[in-house]
Design a protein around this motif. Structure first.
Motif, PDB file in Angstrom:
ATOM      1  N   ARG A 443      29.980  16.658  11.785  1.00  0.00           N
ATOM      2  CA  ARG A 443      29.068  17.279  12.743  1.00  0.00           C
ATOM      3  C   ARG A 443      27.928  17.995  12.017  1.00  0.00           C
ATOM      4  O   ARG A 443      28.096  18.522  10.933  1.00  0.00           O
ATOM      5  CB  ARG A 443      29.848  18.284  13.595  1.00  0.00           C
ATOM      6  CG  ARG A 443      29.030  18.979  14.661  1.00  0.00           C
ATOM      7  CD  ARG A 443      29.888  19.853  15.553  1.00  0.00           C
ATOM      8  NE  ARG A 443      30.476  20.985  14.827  1.00  0.00           N
ATOM      9  CZ  ARG A 443      31.110  21.985  15.410  1.00  0.00           C
ATOM     10  NH1 ARG A 443      31.281  21.987  16.723  1.00  0.00           N
ATOM     11  NH2 ARG A 443      31.613  22.965  14.696  1.00  0.00           N
ATOM     12  N   ASP A 444      26.764  18.006  12.656  1.00  0.00           N
ATOM     13  CA  ASP A 444      25.635  18.801  12.183  1.00  0.00           C
ATOM     14  C   ASP A 444      25.663  20.128  12.934  1.00  0.00           C
ATOM     15  O   ASP A 444      25.340  20.195  14.117  1.00  0.00           O
ATOM     16  CB  ASP A 444      24.325  18.053  12.453  1.00  0.00           C
ATOM     17  CG  ASP A 444      23.109  18.796  11.891  1.00  0.00           C
ATOM     18  OD1 ASP A 444      23.261  19.972  11.507  1.00  0.00           O
ATOM     19  OD2 ASP A 444      22.020  18.208  11.863  1.00  0.00           O
ATOM     20  N   ALA A 459      37.219  20.984  13.040  1.00  0.00           N
ATOM     21  CA  ALA A 459      37.816  21.289  11.733  1.00  0.00           C
ATOM     22  C   ALA A 459      39.105  20.505  11.526  1.00  0.00           C
ATOM     23  O   ALA A 459      39.347  19.940  10.444  1.00  0.00           O
ATOM     24  CB  ALA A 459      38.073  22.787  11.623  1.00  0.00           C
ATOM     25  N   THR A 460      39.939  20.446  12.560  1.00  0.00           N
ATOM     26  CA  THR A 460      41.206  19.713  12.465  1.00  0.00           C
ATOM     27  C   THR A 460      40.962  18.225  12.235  1.00  0.00           C
ATOM     28  O   THR A 460      41.553  17.601  11.344  1.00  0.00           O
ATOM     29  CB  THR A 460      42.032  19.911  13.748  1.00  0.00           C
ATOM     30  OG1 THR A 460      42.331  21.301  13.908  1.00  0.00           O
ATOM     31  CG2 THR A 460      43.326  19.109  13.695  1.00  0.00           C
ATOM     32  N   ALA A 461      40.076  17.641  13.056  1.00  0.00           N
ATOM     33  CA  ALA A 461      39.802  16.205  12.956  1.00  0.00           C
ATOM     34  C   ALA A 461      39.198  15.850  11.603  1.00  0.00           C
ATOM     35  O   ALA A 461      39.587  14.856  10.970  1.00  0.00           O
ATOM     36  CB  ALA A 461      38.861  15.783  14.086  1.00  0.00           C
ATOM     37  N   THR A 462      38.252  16.654  11.141  1.00  0.00           N
ATOM     38  CA  THR A 462      37.589  16.377   9.865  1.00  0.00           C
ATOM     39  C   THR A 462      38.578  16.456   8.711  1.00  0.00           C
ATOM     40  O   THR A 462      38.563  15.619   7.796  1.00  0.00           O
ATOM     41  CB  THR A 462      36.424  17.357   9.645  1.00  0.00           C
ATOM     42  OG1 THR A 462      35.493  17.234  10.729  1.00  0.00           O
ATOM     43  CG2 THR A 462      35.717  17.068   8.338  1.00  0.00           C
ATOM     44  N   ALA A 463      39.457  17.448   8.743  1.00  0.00           N
ATOM     45  CA  ALA A 463      40.438  17.617   7.662  1.00  0.00           C
ATOM     46  C   ALA A 463      41.387  16.427   7.584  1.00  0.00           C
ATOM     47  O   ALA A 463      41.713  15.952   6.481  1.00  0.00           O
ATOM     48  CB  ALA A 463      41.225  18.911   7.879  1.00  0.00           C
ATOM     49  N   VAL A 464      41.834  15.924   8.735  1.00  0.00           N
ATOM     50  CA  VAL A 464      42.752  14.786   8.745  1.00  0.00           C
ATOM     51  C   VAL A 464      42.069  13.545   8.174  1.00  0.00           C
ATOM     52  O   VAL A 464      42.644  12.820   7.343  1.00  0.00           O
ATOM     53  CB  VAL A 464      43.262  14.515  10.176  1.00  0.00           C
ATOM     54  CG1 VAL A 464      44.057  13.218  10.229  1.00  0.00           C
ATOM     55  CG2 VAL A 464      44.132  15.669  10.659  1.00  0.00           C
TER      56      VAL A 464
END
Length: 662
Positions: A443-444, A459-464
């Motif tokens: 995301r920007d 944050a959760t989706a990006t980390a996975v």
């Protein structure tokens, strides 16, 4: 002079260093001639930038990705200066770096011709030889408006900056005005005279002499700010590289790419066409192209089933409410065709399959025991691409997506994404694509209105996704701001046979659509929970991937994909019946075969088969007929004579079944 502490960064290592006040960014890199700019505290700066206490400084090499952009943007300035020297009436548009090159847009009374490009190149070489210095200065909106009063397009960009809309002004507009303070770059001669100026964010090379190799490529028409309602400008494209050798390698790649152009090969091999009667971006597959498309689809369908997917089918149109639930109409309306009004309701051609798959999931109650639930289809979708970007099969308006969606519990996300990534990579390898890296699109945060969901969701989706990408062992490149509106994604960036990069597979984490469609499953504790949805497309689209394969193989498909796998070539008419009997045996073995019974001489028949990229030829004359044999010829010209028909058929079958890249 007082002492300053800075940190030099190289290859991930930090070196603390003391310098004096007034030290410029170039000074720590005086013994590194390939450094043409600096990254200071994460921001790109000119080498003339004055370092401050506590700065973290990293050199930017001319052959790096950032170095290429700076080199090419500097070359664009030199080109614009040359144009205005030769054509004083020319008004400046924008001039950003682009992949492998740069362009600049001009408003001129008469379109440029090839002879003009030769003159501009000659003038550019003179400017480069002069060693003009790129000099940055900060200005105000008022002063810039006065200084650039004769440049209407620059005036418009300054106005857009003031309104806060500059990021959406045009591709490359941020190169001109950026954010924050307004700056102008002067090209300064050695005697201190300003030769030319341009509104620009920078950074730039130290001097024009640091442009080692360039070439102007072509001209094109381009609408100002990419809007068809605006005036059409003249765009000049160029390329610039860190050495003459690198430029020559690039030009050679372009020559090779021209030979491999899938549009030309599609015509030559009679695979597909793009009839004007249908409209821009709409392809039809001819019988030979249909063979390749069917083979691709049959293989991919089987592989999906083996990987636990269930095949489904959905319609090509839907009432608009479906796309409101998915969020596409609010966020993706410009990419969809206009609605059709039927029976008092608006219907849209679908631009994606996921809303329909959501409705399949929602069609009955679901239990956690069913998850992961994996749905897959070859779905026909339609995207309203602007006519200027439509390009053969690789940018179309009507396409078939090998689209799948995994519905999972949040706890299953990590394993499912790894499963999908392994599947994508193995499938690409099956088709002969085996050189790739990964890109993580996020995301920007500066444009929150373009994305949905909470910070925690993102944050959760990006980390996975990041963890799965890192565990793959492949190179991972960040793509900030490149995420879909509903969640981050991993994309597989694949290099073809001549080193070009194509975005192919994508895996996207979606926490938005399950919420919009009220998707639920019954958890083990009896509660109703919302699933996570993972989008995955292995090719992106059948059409685009086929276009990539045509260029990757230069039309010479491996035997299992080749439309015609064997060409029978009789030396004389009396050998035709014999080869038809061989052809029937090949067909029983599942091989696609044709017999050339034309009046052409044998050598021309061989040449025709080679031009059609047929993997194998079976040639028969009197001796072959007598011996029950053929002369077995490969696509590369190698030939084995006196091969028994049984052995010849076995060779072809083995090559097809092994999917070898003959």
């Amino acid at each position: 002079m007082s002492e300053l502490k800075i940190a030099l960064v190289h290859a991930g290592q930090r070196e603390e260093r003391q310098v004096t006040t007034g030290t410029k960014a170039w000074e720590p890199f005086q013994d590194q001639p390939d450094v043409i700019a600096a990254r200071v505290n994460g921001a790109l700066k000119d080498l003339a930038y004055e370092l401050q206490d506590g700065d973290e400084v990293e050199g930017v090499a001319i052959d790096s990705a950032d170095g290429h952009d700076i080199l090419r943007h500097s070359a664009a300035h030199v080109m614009a200066q040359a144009v205005q020297d030769l054509f004083p009436e020319a008004k400046l548009g924008i001039g950003p770096p682009v992949r492998d090159g740069f362009y600049y847009d001009f408003d001129v009374p008469t379109p440029f011709v090839p002879e003009d490009l030769e003159k501009i190149e000659t003038r550019m070489r003179k400017i480069i030889k002069e060693g003009q210095r790129f000099s940055r200065r900060v200005t105000t909106d008022a002063d810039a408006l006065d200084e650039l009063k004769d440049e209407p397009y620059k005036i418009e960009l300054i106005g857009l900056k003031g309104s806060g809309k500059s990021d959406d002004a045009a591709e490359g507009a941020s190169v001109e005005v950026g954010a924050g303070e307004l700056t102008i770059y002067d090209n300064v001669r050695r005697d201190g005279e300003v030769a030319w100026s341009d509104l620009c964010r920078g950074p730039h090379l130290p001097t024009t002499k640091r442009i080692p190799a360039f070439r102007l490529m072509r001209t094109a028409a381009a609408y100002w700010r990419g809007d068809e309602k605006n005036k059409q400008l003249q765009r000049i494209y160029g390329t610039a590289w860190e050495s003459k050798e690198a430029l020559e390698e690039h030009l050679h790649r372009l020559e090779e790419a021209e030979k491999r152009d899938h549009r030309k090969l599609g015509r030559d091999l009679d695979l597909y066409s793009f009839p004007d009667e249908l409209g821009s971006g709409l392809a039809v597959f001819h019988p030979k192209g249909g063979v390749i498309k069917r083979e691709m689809e049959d293989y991919v369908r089987r592989r999906h089933i083996e990987e636990g997917f269930q095949y489904v089918g959905t319609p090509h149109i839907s009432k608009e409410g479906t796309f409101h639930l998915s969020g596409h109409l609010p966020y993706y309306a410009d990419g969809m065709f206009p609605p059709m009004e039927l029976e008092g309701a608006n219907y849209y051609l679908k631009a994606m399959n996921c809303p329909m798959h959501n409705l399949i999931f929602r069609s009955r109650g679901r239990s956690y025991r069913e998850l992961p639930l994996r749905l897959f289809e070859f779905g026909g979708v339609y995207r309203y691409e602007k006519s200027g970007v439509v390009h053969g099969l690789t940018r179309v308006r009507g396409m078939t997506q090998d689209d799948s969606h995994s519905y999972i519990t949040p706890e299953q996300a990590d394993a499912e994404i790894k499963h999908l990534l392994d599947f994508c990579l193995s499938l690409l390898r099956d088709f002969g694509i085996d050189d790739f890296y990964l890109e993580l699109s996020t995301r920007d945060d500066s444009k929150p209105d373009k994305f949905v969901g909470t910070d925690e969701d993102w944050a959760t989706a990006t980390a996975v996704l990041q963890q799965a990408a890192e565990e793959s062992g492949l190179e991972l490149v960040a793509d900030p701001g490149g995420a879909a509106f509903y969640g981050p994604k991993i994309s597989v960036q694949a290099r073809d046979a001549i080193g070009r990069t194509w975005q192919l597979s994508t895996i996207q984490y979606d926490f938005n659509q399950p919420k919009g469609f009220d998707l639920e499953y019954q958890a083990a504790d009896g509660t109703r929970q919302q699933p996570v949805m993972i989008h995955s497309a292995k090719f992106g689209s059948i059409e685009r991937f086929l276009g990539v394969l045509v260029e990757h193989y230069a039309g010479a498909f491996p035997p299992w994909l080749a439309p015609v796998q064997v060409q029978g070539i009789p030396i004389a008419e009396r050998h035709v019946d014999y080869l038809y009997d061989v052809a029937r045996q090949l067909q029983k073995a599942g091989i696609r075969v044709e017999v050339d019974e034309s009046d052409d001489r044998m050598q021309k028949k061989i040449r025709n088969a080679q031009l059609q990229k047929v993997p194998f030829m079976m040639i028969a004359g009197d001796d072959d007929v007598a011996a029950g044999a053929v002369s077995f010829r490969y696509r590369d010209g190698h030939q084995d004579n006196g091969v028994s028909v049984e052995d010849a058929i076995a060779r072809v079958v083995a090559a097809v079944e092994s999917r070898e890249q003959v």
